[in-house]
Design an enzyme around this catalytic site. Structure first.
Site, PDB file in Angstrom:
ATOM      1  NE  ARG A  37      -4.428  -1.215   1.834  1.00 37.83           N
ATOM      2  CZ  ARG A  37      -5.268  -1.707   2.732  1.00 37.83           C
ATOM      3  NH1 ARG A  37      -4.907  -1.795   4.006  1.00 37.83           N
ATOM      4  NH2 ARG A  37      -6.459  -2.101   2.366  1.00 37.83           N
ATOM      5  CE  LYS A 207     -15.685 -11.683  12.137  1.00 35.94           C
ATOM      6  NZ  LYS A 207     -15.767 -10.358  12.748  1.00 35.94           N
ATOM      7  N   GLY A 360      -6.699  -6.039   0.775  1.00 36.86           N
ATOM      8  CA  GLY A 360      -5.671  -6.126   1.786  1.00 36.86           C
ATOM      9  C   GLY A 360      -5.053  -7.508   1.897  1.00 36.86           C
ATOM     10  N   GLY A 384     -12.236  -4.190   1.595  1.00 38.97           N
ATOM     11  CA  GLY A 384     -13.600  -3.749   1.914  1.00 38.97           C
ATOM     12  C   GLY A 384     -14.123  -2.772   0.872  1.00 38.97           C
TER      13      GLY A 384
END
Ligand code: 3PG
Ligand code: MG
Length: 407
Positions: A37, A207, A360, A384
């Site tokens: 990043r 999740k 990520g 995300g």
């Protein structure tokens, strides 16, 4: 969205929001384990500096806790090591302010010369940054705005956050989207506008609750969805299989069942693991065996895709013309359990069409496993953010940068 090229930056103080949220060593040494990043943020920093801007970088690291700047700063993590790495990569000195909008930030901002670059301390040390209260965030954004004259939004990985430095601050200053944000959005737009088929999506990570919304929207877009990793166990449990001590979101089973039924109605193929590496416990050197999903031992924990699953996933990717991948399919941080993620990465690498690695963890996995980065069309810096984009949501950081001009 206006571009950096549309701004007159010479001699001006430019507040640049970057996403420098890099993974740090889990054992607490604070070492940066993947600086992707930071590297992805370099082009716009260099461009601004080369044009004589005074570059003031705002960024977050981790999710600090604390009710005040002092409390959060005491717990860390500080951005200082990230600023140091940035300086090494840029090949020029980078200043550092020990606060975000206090005396050190002011001194730093107002003593910068043309072409200078400085980083302010972790913006999330200020609790107002992430406040749900618009007025609290707004007041903090006003304090930040005094430090600069222009704003550039380039922190793609954080554009889905309605945070002061992402959403409120650009409203207060003349602004533009950075090159990284523009590139990322262009690729995601390609994925969502008439993608070449078959369009295969691979979803892993922990999740299902984080990803059910995006799967819902992907049912409109994708031809096939491969589901593995931690979230896969909830899908297997929804089919009635034993998953032992594996990651499980039991409360999501009804939603997962609905999703599977909906996929079937729409003719979208869902591909689940057929065998797994079942370990005695969560550790890099844990004993494990290969088991079929139909016969998972109740006292074991799933850590990675088994050999048949790896072959299946690779076969289901072989004819793809478009691929989006988000989330590792095993505990790739432990070498013994990295083969599933490696197999997926390599299979995607062999696809000739548009291949996008979202995010990520999967982006870090690619680099940590040593998969050549150029085997993919694009490695996104936002996990995300790219998922929420594919969900069809309006992302606060893009809304704030949007001023009606074509992107
Ligand atoms: C990320 O790592 O996903 C981005 O930097 C955003 O961070 P966050 O998930 O803590 O908001
Ligand atoms: Mg995140």
């Amino acid at each position: 969205m206006r571009a950096v090229d549309d701004l007159e930056v010479l001699g001006r103080r430019v507040l640049l929001r970057s996403d420098l949220n890099v993974p740090l060593d889990l054992t607490g040494t604070g070492e940066i384990t993947d600086d992707g990043r930071i590297r992805a943020s370099l082009p716009v920093i260099s461009k601004l500096s080369d044009r004589g801007a005074r570059v003031i970088i705002l960024a977050h690291l981790g999710r600090p806790k604390g009710a005040s700047f002092e409390e959060a700063a005491a717990g860390g993590p500080s951005l200082r090591p990230v600023a140091e790495r940035l300086g090494e990569l840029l090949g020029r000195p980078v200043g550092f302010a020990t606060d975000v909008a206090g005396p050190s930030a002011e001194k730093t901002a107002f003593t910068l010369g043309d072409e200078d670059v400085a980083v302010l301390e972790n913006v999330r040390f200020e609790p107002a940054e992430t406040s749900k209260d618009d007025a609290v965030r707004g007041a903090f954004a006003q304090r930040l705005a005094r430090l600069g004259e222009l704003y550039v939004g380039d922190g793609f990985g954080a554009v889905h956050r309605k945070h002061a430095s992402v959403y409120d601050l650009p409203m207060l200053l003349p602004h533009a989207a950075g090159d990284l944000v523009r590139d990322e959005v262009a690729v995601l737009r390609q994925l969502t506008t008439d993608p070449a088929r078959p369009f295969v999506v691979v979803l892993g990570g922990k999740k299902p609750s984080d990803k059910l919304a995006v799967i819902g929207n992907l049912l409109n877009l994708a031809d096939r969805i491969i589901i593995g990793g931690g979230m896969g166990y909830t899908f297997l449990a929804a089919q009635g299989y034993e998953v032992g001590h594996s990651l499980l979101e039991a409360d999501q089973i009804p939603a997962v069942k609905d999703m599977m039924a909906e996929a079937e109605r729409r003719g979208v193929e869902l591909v689940l693991p057929v065998d797994l590496l079942a370990a005695t416990h969560f550790a890099p050197d844990a004993e494990y065996s290969v088991v079929p999903v139909t016969d998972f031992p109740a006292d074991r924990e799933g850590m990675d895709a088994g050999p048949q699953t790896r072959a299946l996933f690779a076969a289901k990717l072989a004819d793809a013309k478009t691929v989006f991948w988000n989330g590792p399919v095993g505990v790739f941080e432990f070498p013994a359990f990295s083969e599933g993620t490696r197999a997926v990465a390599e299979a995607i690498g062999r696809v000739a069409g548009l291949t996008v690695v979202g995010g990520g963890d999967s982006a870090a996995a690619v680099r940590i496993l040593g998969i050549p980065e150029d085997s993919f069309t694009h490695i996104s810096t936002g996990g995300g953010a790219s998922l929420e984009y594919l969900e069809g949501r309006r992302l606060p950081g893009l809304v704030a940068l949007d001023d009606g001009t074509a992107a």
